[in-house]
Design a protein around this motif. Structure first.
Motif, short mmCIF file in Angstrom:
data_model
loop_
_atom_site.label_atom_id
_atom_site.label_comp_id
_atom_site.label_asym_id
_atom_site.label_seq_id
_atom_site.Cartn_x
_atom_site.Cartn_y
_atom_site.Cartn_z
N THR A 9 6.64 8.80 154.88
CA THR A 9 5.57 9.76 154.55
C THR A 9 6.14 11.17 154.44
OG1 THR A 9 3.88 8.41 155.64
CG2 THR A 9 3.36 10.73 155.33
N ALA A 10 6.96 11.57 155.41
CA ALA A 10 7.57 12.91 155.38
C ALA A 10 8.40 13.09 154.11
CB ALA A 10 8.45 13.12 156.61
N SER A 11 9.14 12.05 153.75
CA SER A 11 10.01 12.14 152.56
C SER A 11 9.18 12.26 151.29
CB SER A 11 10.92 10.92 152.48
OG SER A 11 11.73 10.84 153.65
N LYS A 12 8.06 11.53 151.23
CA LYS A 12 7.20 11.60 150.04
C LYS A 12 6.55 12.98 149.91
CE LYS A 12 4.77 7.60 150.29
NZ LYS A 12 3.95 6.45 149.80
N VAL A 13 6.15 13.57 151.04
CA VAL A 13 5.54 14.91 150.98
C VAL A 13 6.57 15.93 150.51
CG1 VAL A 13 4.36 16.73 152.27
CG2 VAL A 13 3.86 14.35 152.80
N VAL A 14 7.80 15.81 151.00
CA VAL A 14 8.86 16.74 150.58
C VAL A 14 9.10 16.63 149.07
CG1 VAL A 14 11.37 17.15 150.72
CG2 VAL A 14 10.01 16.97 152.82
N ILE A 15 9.16 15.40 148.57
CA ILE A 15 9.39 15.22 147.12
C ILE A 15 8.19 15.75 146.32
CG2 ILE A 15 9.66 13.50 145.28
CD1 ILE A 15 11.38 11.88 147.25
N LEU A 16 6.98 15.43 146.78
CA LEU A 16 5.79 15.95 146.10
C LEU A 16 5.85 17.47 145.98
CD1 LEU A 16 2.73 15.66 145.11
CD2 LEU A 16 2.15 16.18 147.50
N ASP A 17 6.17 18.14 147.09
CA ASP A 17 6.16 19.60 147.08
C ASP A 17 7.28 20.19 146.24
OD1 ASP A 17 3.80 19.85 148.50
OD2 ASP A 17 4.79 19.84 150.45
N SER A 18 8.38 19.45 146.09
CA SER A 18 9.43 19.87 145.15
C SER A 18 8.92 19.76 143.71
CB SER A 18 10.67 18.98 145.29
OG SER A 18 11.40 19.33 146.43
N LEU A 19 8.20 18.67 143.43
CA LEU A 19 7.71 18.43 142.06
C LEU A 19 6.68 19.47 141.64
CD1 LEU A 19 7.23 14.53 142.13
CD2 LEU A 19 8.98 15.79 140.85
N ILE A 20 5.85 19.93 142.59
CA ILE A 20 4.78 20.86 142.23
C ILE A 20 5.11 22.30 142.63
CG2 ILE A 20 3.01 19.05 142.34
CD1 ILE A 20 2.06 20.17 145.01
N SER A 21 6.34 22.52 143.08
CA SER A 21 6.82 23.84 143.54
C SER A 21 5.83 24.48 144.51
CB SER A 21 7.15 24.78 142.37
OG SER A 21 6.08 24.95 141.50
N ASN A 22 5.55 23.76 145.58
CA ASN A 22 4.60 24.25 146.60
C ASN A 22 5.35 25.09 147.62
OD1 ASN A 22 2.61 24.70 148.44
ND2 ASN A 22 2.28 22.56 148.98
N ILE A 23 5.07 26.39 147.63
CA ILE A 23 5.82 27.30 148.51
C ILE A 23 5.17 27.42 149.89
CG2 ILE A 23 6.74 28.68 146.61
CD1 ILE A 23 4.53 30.70 147.05
N ASP A 24 4.09 26.66 150.12
CA ASP A 24 3.30 26.91 151.33
C ASP A 24 3.09 25.65 152.17
OD1 ASP A 24 1.98 28.54 153.07
OD2 ASP A 24 0.07 28.50 152.01
N ARG A 25 4.20 25.02 152.58
CA ARG A 25 4.10 23.92 153.56
C ARG A 25 5.23 24.13 154.56
NH1 ARG A 25 0.17 20.43 151.86
NH2 ARG A 25 1.35 19.60 150.11
N THR A 26 5.11 25.23 155.31
CA THR A 26 6.19 25.63 156.22
C THR A 26 5.69 25.52 157.66
OG1 THR A 26 5.47 27.93 156.23
CG2 THR A 26 7.01 27.28 154.49
#
Length: 259
Positions: free
Chosen positions: A122-139
């Motif tokens: 799950t953690a790995s999928k969220v990281v890839i998702l946020d790379s794909l959508i350039s999400n700067i706000d999951r810190t």
């Protein structure tokens, strides 16, 4: 992936603002009897934040992550007239029309990296998702993740696709990776990025992307000052996401190197 079918509901009761959100989302009741967290079109980043929220949420759902149901929410002008708080009154006034709602999860707790558990896939999928959508706000400062029934739920993708705040330069972003992934709150747990990547590319292709983007309400794509037409914007979102899927190996390597 199941066909996207987003329901449209009407707000019947404004219950309470959620002041921890910078854009003052609120809990409202709709005419289907359910409670929702409404994201307002009249808030700071406007309709573009709703588009980011919508595309990010539906892509997360497509790759098998937990996302509260997203609905389009009609807000009429009666609510601003009875609201005593001036700030909220203005927000409601500027948000008449179609907004975005997330099904309200009761007794939910905010994800805390120090005490909450999340499995590696799950953690790995969220990281890839946020790379794909350039999400700067999951810190770690602002996780935008929830724990509900011992599962991780994805919310708040509104800071993604930041290229759409300046359409003149959007093409420059097509070949860029996402170095800010180094700050991602789930990066330490994202230990199976290759396995997650295989699952992502099985579930997201151009058809899935196109279906999500074509479900964006036309009205959200009309902004003063934008020189692209709604159809051109849809094509740009699709091209950007397809380009990122095609360079997913690079994005995964960047995340692995950052770990």
């Amino acid at each position: 992936m199941n066909k996207i079918d987003i329901r449209t509901v009407n707000v019947v009761q404004y219950l309470q603002p959620l002041r921890e959100g910078g854009s003052l989302p609120a809990i409202v009741k709709a005419d289907d009897g359910f409670l929702y967290v409404i994201k307002f079109r009249g808030a700071g980043q406007g309709k573009k934040a709703l588009i980011s929220e919508f595309i990010g949420g539906e892509l997360a759902r497509a790759i098998g992550l937990n996302v509260p149901e997203l609905v389009f929410m009609n807000l009429d002008d009666s609510f601003s007239k009875t609201e005593p708080d001036e700030e909220i009154q203005d927000l409601l006034k500027f948000s008449v029309g179609l907004n975005l709602g997330l099904h309200f999860l009761s007794s939910v707790i905010t994800y805390d990296p120090l005490v909450s558990n999340v499995d590696a896939l799950t953690a790995s999928k969220v990281v890839i998702l946020d790379s794909l959508i350039s999400n700067i706000d999951r810190t770690a400062k602002n996780t935008n993740l929830l724990n509900w029934n011992n599962e991780l739920w994805i919310i708040d993708n509104g800071a993604s696709f930041y290229f759409h705040h300046n359409w003149k330069t959007w093409k420059n972003h097509i070949t860029k990776t996402f170095p800010l992934i180094k700050d991602h709150v789930l990066l330490p747990q994202a230990t199976v990025l290759q396995e997650a990547k295989e699952e992502v590319i099985k579930r997201i292709d151009k058809n899935v992307i196109t279906e999500i983007v074509n479900s964006i309400p036309e009205d959200w794509l009309l902004n003063e000052g934008d020189f692209l037409s709604p159809n051109q914007m849809r094509a740009a979102y699709i091209e950007f996401l397809c380009a990122n899927i095609s360079m997913i190996d690079k994005l995964v390597k960047e995340a692995e190197d950052a770990r």
